[in-house]
Design a protein around this motif. Structure first.
Motif, PDB file in Angstrom:
ATOM      1  N   ILE B 387       0.840  -1.211   0.000  1.00 54.93           N
ATOM      2  CA  ILE B 387       0.000   0.000   0.000  1.00 54.93           C
ATOM      3  C   ILE B 387       0.869   1.252   0.000  1.00 54.93           C
ATOM      4  CG2 ILE B 387      -1.566   1.381   1.458  1.00 54.93           C
ATOM      5  CD1 ILE B 387      -3.279  -0.725   0.725  1.00 54.93           C
ATOM      6  N   LEU B 388       1.918   1.250   0.845  1.00 54.27           N
ATOM      7  CA  LEU B 388       2.755   2.445   0.968  1.00 54.27           C
ATOM      8  C   LEU B 388       3.553   2.724  -0.295  1.00 54.27           C
ATOM      9  CD1 LEU B 388       4.066   2.380   4.627  1.00 54.27           C
ATOM     10  CD2 LEU B 388       2.520   3.980   3.538  1.00 54.27           C
ATOM     11  N   ILE B 389       4.074   1.652  -0.919  1.00 55.02           N
ATOM     12  CA  ILE B 389       4.805   1.853  -2.177  1.00 55.02           C
ATOM     13  C   ILE B 389       3.882   2.501  -3.202  1.00 55.02           C
ATOM     14  CG2 ILE B 389       5.863   0.655  -4.142  1.00 55.02           C
ATOM     15  CD1 ILE B 389       6.930  -1.404  -2.044  1.00 55.02           C
ATOM     16  N   ALA B 390       2.649   1.997  -3.270  1.00 56.51           N
ATOM     17  CA  ALA B 390       1.678   2.554  -4.231  1.00 56.51           C
ATOM     18  C   ALA B 390       1.355   4.006  -3.890  1.00 56.51           C
ATOM     19  CB  ALA B 390       0.400   1.707  -4.219  1.00 56.51           C
ATOM     20  N   VAL B 391       1.120   4.284  -2.594  1.00 57.32           N
ATOM     21  CA  VAL B 391       0.787   5.653  -2.190  1.00 57.32           C
ATOM     22  C   VAL B 391       1.957   6.591  -2.465  1.00 57.32           C
ATOM     23  CG1 VAL B 391       0.338   7.136  -0.185  1.00 57.32           C
ATOM     24  CG2 VAL B 391      -0.928   5.028  -0.478  1.00 57.32           C
TER      25      VAL B 391
END
Lengths: 156, 408
Positions: B387-391
């Protein structure tokens, strides 16, 4: 001419800074310069302040009320009553006593009188903490407005 | 032939773009454009020297405060106090003496950070800036030395407040950006600390931070016009930081649970913030007025979120609590996007980067809140990592798009 005005501004800023320096330490400075000396009982703790280094937290056992005092909040006053060579609390007051030595404190469930910290080099702070396991005696100075400063602490 | 001035590569790049526009508009011909560009050459030397000098001055400042904290009892408290006062006043005098040696020392504005100065002037200007940083740090060390000698109780927020006020007084008198940064950093630190000590509950804390955000933004906007224009960016950044912290808190589910019951000092703070915003709006440019209006709107949103006490029916999330969380999240994201846009419009990448980092941090915390009850151990970290990589990728792409669109 702009330089003199810039210099004047700088001198004014330094004067403001010096005034703030006095404001920052005013109650303790007043007690140090104008106060009288009293001996009171204390117990130690030992933490560190990031800006000023090691210190011993002092708990004034005979100042603290035995239980929470409902309705008391903000500035309070602790009259000092002589007890042999030492001085002890004459009970918390919410009005400034008209006479006699007293310490000005703040109460919000815990009593704070501005004399709870004794800054020392780290090794001496640890040594003092060990020496005070059975309690000790603090030499404090108090001025006529109740501002207090702790001068030193010895084992009892 | 005029010697080429060494400036940063970013400044050369900006000049190239501007000169191309001037050529397209017929303001300069090709020879003129080449002549203008020939006056400047990209160099990292000035930037690197400036960075090293500022770091060196900052280390000296930290060292002075550490020296006070080490409580050297071989020297008496009086000798230590006199020593640190000599360093403080010596640095003030040295900075002023160095400034007076600059060719344009009577010029208005923060001369210690003039990027257009040529080599020797730049070096001396850097020396002025370094001396000022040492002066403002030594002033803080002087306060802490006095407080240590007089046994002022530990963790007294008032000392940091006095340092901040003194640093700001010196910053405005000297027009130095270094003392201003120290002054604003200590002011924000003191304000947050003192607010935490005095706030009755988390709603008071949120509103207090928003009051600080409005005042800081107003001061920044007021600086956009006048001799101290470079003072605008640090104040604006401080305002954004306070607003983002406040609304981050306001979006948390438990904040506002008890409603809002502002004490008299909180109401006085709100009135002061609105008056400061009005006074600054009268002085600010059009963009500054938009920024003031936006942060006053954020204050209103913060007030509503803090005052909105969701109905807590059971241990599970009620509909009212869910709505509070959704509105809080929307307000926070809108705030972060606004500051990213302001950063692009004002050409302040640090503001855009702050907004981007704020979004990533917000999503991280909220993701933990939402997914921690559903997943556990390795699965939680794997899921949140993705999720964080995408965000992070989306936020960075958004940041670039905002900058490109504003540039166009």
């Amino acid at each position: 001419m702009k330089s003199p005005s810039r210099t004047t501004a700088l001198v004014a800023a330094v004067v403001v800074q010096a005034s703030l320096l006095v404001v920052a330490v005013a109650p303790r400075l007043s007690a140090r310069v104008r106060g009288d000396t009293y001996l009171v009982r204390v117990e130690p703790l030992d933490p560190i302040d990031p800006f000023r280094g090691a210190y011993v937290t002092l708990r004034y056992t005979e100042f603290q009320p035995e239980s929470f005092i409902e309705g008391l909040d903000g500035d309070v006053f602790v009259p000092l009553v002589r007890d042999g060579d030492l001085w002890r609390s004459g009970g918390l007051r919410d009005e400034r006593p008209s006479e006699g030595p007293y310490v000005k404190c703040r109460y919000d469930g815990v009593l704070r009188c501005g004399i709870e910290s004794l800054f020392l080099p780290q090794d001496k702070a640890k040594a003092l903490e060990r020496d005070l396991l059975d309690g000790g005696v603090a030499r404090i100075k108090v001025d006529s407005r109740g501002n207090a400063i702790v001068l030193d602490v010895t084992a009892s | 032939m005029t010697k080429a001035h060494e400036v940063s590569s970013g400044q050369v790049e900006w000049l190239r773009r501007e000169v191309a526009i001037w050529q397209a508009e017929g303001l300069v011909d090709e020879a003129g454009a080449a002549s203008i560009l020939g006056r400047y050459t990209a160099s990292r030397r000035t930037t690197v020297v400036r960075l090293i000098s500022v770091l060196g001055a900052a280390f000296v400042g930290v060292g002075l405060i550490s020296l006070v904290a080490s409580n050297i009892d071989e020297l008496s408290p009086t000798v230590r106090f006199i020593g640190i006062v000599v360093v403080w006043l010596g640095a003030v005098i040295a900075a002023e003496a160095l400034r007076r040696r600059l060719p344009d020392h009577d010029a208005e504005g923060p001369d210690a950070n003039d990027p257009d100065a040529n080599d020797p002037d730049a070096d001396r200007s850097i020396a002025v800036g370094s001396a000022r940083i040492i002066a403002v740090a030594a002033y803080g060390a002087t306060i802490f030395q006095a407080a240590q000698s007089l046994q002022v109780p530990a963790y007294n927020s008032g000392l940091l407040g006095c340092w901040a006020a003194g640093a700001l007084a010196y910053a405005y008198a000297s027009r130095g950006i270094g003392p201003l940064l120290v002054g604003i950093a200590t002011l924000v630190g003191w304000f947050t600390w003192a607010l935490g000590e005095r706030s009755g509950d988390d709603g008071d804390f949120v509103v207090g931070l928003m009051v600080g955000a409005v005042v800081a933004t107003a001061v920044g906007a007021a600086h956009e016009r006048g001799a101290l224009r470079t003072f605008a960016a640090p104040w604006s950044l401080a305002g954004a930081l306070l607003a983002l912290i406040a609304l981050f808190g306001a979006a948390l589910p438990d904040v506002g649970r008890d409603g809002l019951d502002l004490p008299a000092v909180g109401i006085a703070g709100l009135v002061f913030a609105v008056l400061a915003a009005g006074a600054a709006a009268a002085r600010a440019d059009a963009q500054g007025r938009r920024e003031i209006a936006a942060v006053v709107g954020m204050l209103g949103a913060g007030l509503l979120l803090a005052a909105w006490a969701p109905v807590d029916t059971t241990d599970e999330l009620s509909g009212d609590e869910l709505m509070h969380a959704l509105v809080g999240t929307a307000v926070y994201l809108a705030t972060a996007i606004w500051f990213a846009v302001v950063g692009a419009v004002r050409d302040r990448p640090q503001l855009t980067n702050l907004a981007t980092a704020a979004v990533v941090l917000f999503v991280t915390v909220q993701s933990f809140g939402v997914f921690a009850p559903l997943l556990s151990g390795a699965a939680l970290f794997l899921f949140l990592g993705v999720i964080l990589i995408a965000v992070g990728a989306v936020a960075d792409r958004g940041r670039r798009r905002i900058i490109e669109e504003v540039a166009e």
